[in-house]
Design an enzyme around this catalytic site. Sequence first.
Site, PDB file in Angstrom:
ATOM      1  N   ARG A 567       0.844  -1.192   0.000  1.00 50.62           N
ATOM      2  CA  ARG A 567       0.000   0.000   0.000  1.00 50.62           C
ATOM      3  C   ARG A 567       0.884   1.249   0.000  1.00 50.62           C
ATOM      4  O   ARG A 567       1.889   1.301   0.697  1.00 50.62           O
ATOM      5  CB  ARG A 567      -0.889  -0.040   1.251  1.00 50.62           C
ATOM      6  N   THR A 674       3.633  -8.432   6.462  1.00 50.39           N
ATOM      7  CA  THR A 674       3.678  -9.853   6.086  1.00 50.39           C
ATOM      8  C   THR A 674       4.282 -10.029   4.696  1.00 50.39           C
ATOM      9  O   THR A 674       4.717 -11.125   4.347  1.00 50.39           O
ATOM     10  CB  THR A 674       2.281 -10.495   6.119  1.00 50.39           C
TER      11      THR A 674
END
Length: 837
Positions: A567, A674
């Site tokens: 993001r 992650t």
Amino acid sequence: MPKNNDDLKKRLHESKNQFYGMDLNSIKESFINHLEYSLAKDEYTCTDNDCYASMAYLTRDRLIERWIETQQTYYNQDIKRVYYLSLEYLIGRTLGNSLMNLGLFDTGNDAMKDLGYSLEELRENEWDAGLGNGGLGRLAACFIDSLSTLEIPAVGYGIRYEYGIFFQNIVNGYQMESPDNWLRYGNFWEFPRPEFLYRIKFYGRVNQYTDSDGKLKSEWVNAEEVMAMAYDTPIPGYRNNTVNNLRLWSAKSTREFNLDYFNDGDYNKAVLERSISENITRVLYPKDNVYEGKELRLKQQYLFVSATLQDIIRRYKKTHTTFDAFPDKVAIQLNDTHPAIAISDLMRILLDEEGLGWEYAWDITTRTFGYTNHTVLPEALEKWSVSLLGNLLPRHLQIIYEINHQFLEYVTKRFPGNHDMLGKVSIIEEGGGDKKVRMANLAIVGSHSVNGVAALHTDILKSRVFQEFHAIWPDKINNKTNGITQRRWLKLCNRELSGLISKKIGEKWVVDLYELKKIIPLATDTSFQKEWADIKKSNKEALAVYIKSHNGITVNPDSMFDIQVKRIHEYKRQLLNVFHVITLYKRIKEQKDLIQVPRTVIFAGKAAPGYYMAKLIIKLINAVGEVVNRDTDIRDMLKVIFLRNYAVSNAEKIIPAADLSQQISTAGTEASGTGNMKFALNGALTIGTLDGANVEMLEEIGKDNFFIFGMNADEVVNLKNSGYNPVKYYNDNKELKEVIDMISSGYFSPDNPGLFRPLTDSLLYQGDTYMLLADYSSYIKCQEEVGRTFRNREEWTRKSILNSANTGKFSADRTILEYARDIWGVKPVPIKVSSGK
């Protein structure tokens, strides 16, 4: 079912003992049958999408059998279930993952070859499910996979977004959003459940009265109503019989169509109520910079929560007449603060609808809920204005005030005279105009467990963000370091590498990632190194083809693939990466860095539609790429690529091809991350800060196989507290000054020289919130070390193998086992099927 149903029951029971075959001929027969009888197509009329649909249907058949068996076992044994509440599930494509977990991937591949098709090409016809955006949703997707693989009874609850977040196009270097119409051709994996249709209330008022026993009663009246309808998706475990359920809610109007308006000629108004109601679940994260957007977000969250709690209680009441056993049968996990309104809603149900007393209801509530925090950034801790929440959910606001009142009384008794603590832990934020409801505080007060998602993150929660709560409840905040599922993120997305690993050490690593340690002795084996490097090269060649077809740019597969995909946000510091690219560009142009290795720097990620600075960073990346990629002096030494519309399906192409993984957020800002784990699992080396799970990855993988730079979290805080002056760093570092000046003067935007000045001004004159300038020098030096290491391919490959070998801790299976043991109190329930199934 009809009253006289003995024959139907008998036939259904017999069918349960006749599962579909899993052999090659059975797969081919099912494929042909679905093509003809489910899709009404033959070899002359079927399209690629029809063939994908037929493959999906035959896979679904085999899931359904185990799905029904799983749910019936749970009911028969009256077990405790986990209910995982998440606003996002970034599940990606389902066909490949389902085939793999069923043990049918190779058979399905062979069947398609025999019939003249390519399974890989058919899989490309599936759209990524538009159910998430970033790490929060991908974590939830990994968790539900692990829950099924570990045979833990669970239901995932969320929202069925009609248009996802958005489809990202890049036009003239700018992000342009359009609807992600992922449901255009239907979703073969979902099952509409119109029988599970719940009324959701909004607005209205609270009527309070005294009943015949002299007790104060409250009822929510004159409310507007919307319906929430369930859509179910089966989630299979790996090579077992467990198939858990993902239940998503879609908003429906209580009135589909107003015939009176239609007959009067007002065709728009005839369907207006339906359209307004169903807007609630149209889009993930509607823009909330206006009141209507904020209200829509809160409506979205409450519809999700209200329908879920009604569904959980319906299921519980099938086998229980009181709520005494509710916390022993129900564990609800809140994935971040989005579903936190569930705490007040469960209290409302128990108090107003079930007639329980406050203390009893509160005991049930706090023993039922657990809360996972995903951020240390104060601005990301969700708050709702009291006026907005009170208007939309009037009874909930009353209950929240009472929860807060009783909680503050408790704190006052424990810490008399500590008014500063009361202000910080209060669920209601006073002052500064409109009062706010702090949803994180509500989640902490109403849950028996609060967990961070990495050791550093949890330490920061205890020492800074929720320091006062930690003093009140020293045992409540605990750590559960995030993980990923190795099944999708290695076995499925990197089939050549997973095949090599399995050939050497067997298949146990698929369910126990610590097994990868067995390849450590092979890290210095020259033949194994060659096979490992050849697979990486093959993955890079495949990504190069993808880049050529999507971006029209030719990249060199022998170059270092230096990748940052996530993001787009200022704290993730894509801008720092751009600074390095510009530094490299200048050095190559001026022939100042003769040891430099060729690099292809790849970016991907979406910016929130209303996030101006993030969208400007995307424009800068593309503008820098435009200059670099067209400069004939640079040739293949440097390329800059921005891949549009980052999603799970293209991540599965990008991650296996990475040489270098950029995890460069400011220390103390990333909760876990992650993506860092996925890259390391696939043999990429990491350049990163001591932030989030990077700290634990460094411990597991070893500092010799990891590139660490920059300040740690304590140093960041100390520098800020001592008076950070970014201009000093700008003036003291010639290369840094040149980079910033190139950006601010219009070198990359000659038609609009001031275009990128907001970015440089934010660094120089608005505090450089995420301290890019302070970390620049260390970052550049670390990147120089990366380049030197990459020149020695044998050494790089050895480190690559060791990265993958030491990722055992970062399996979502390990994380879920810790949740099950420490928070939920649940155990595996194996699903047995009769022989022949």
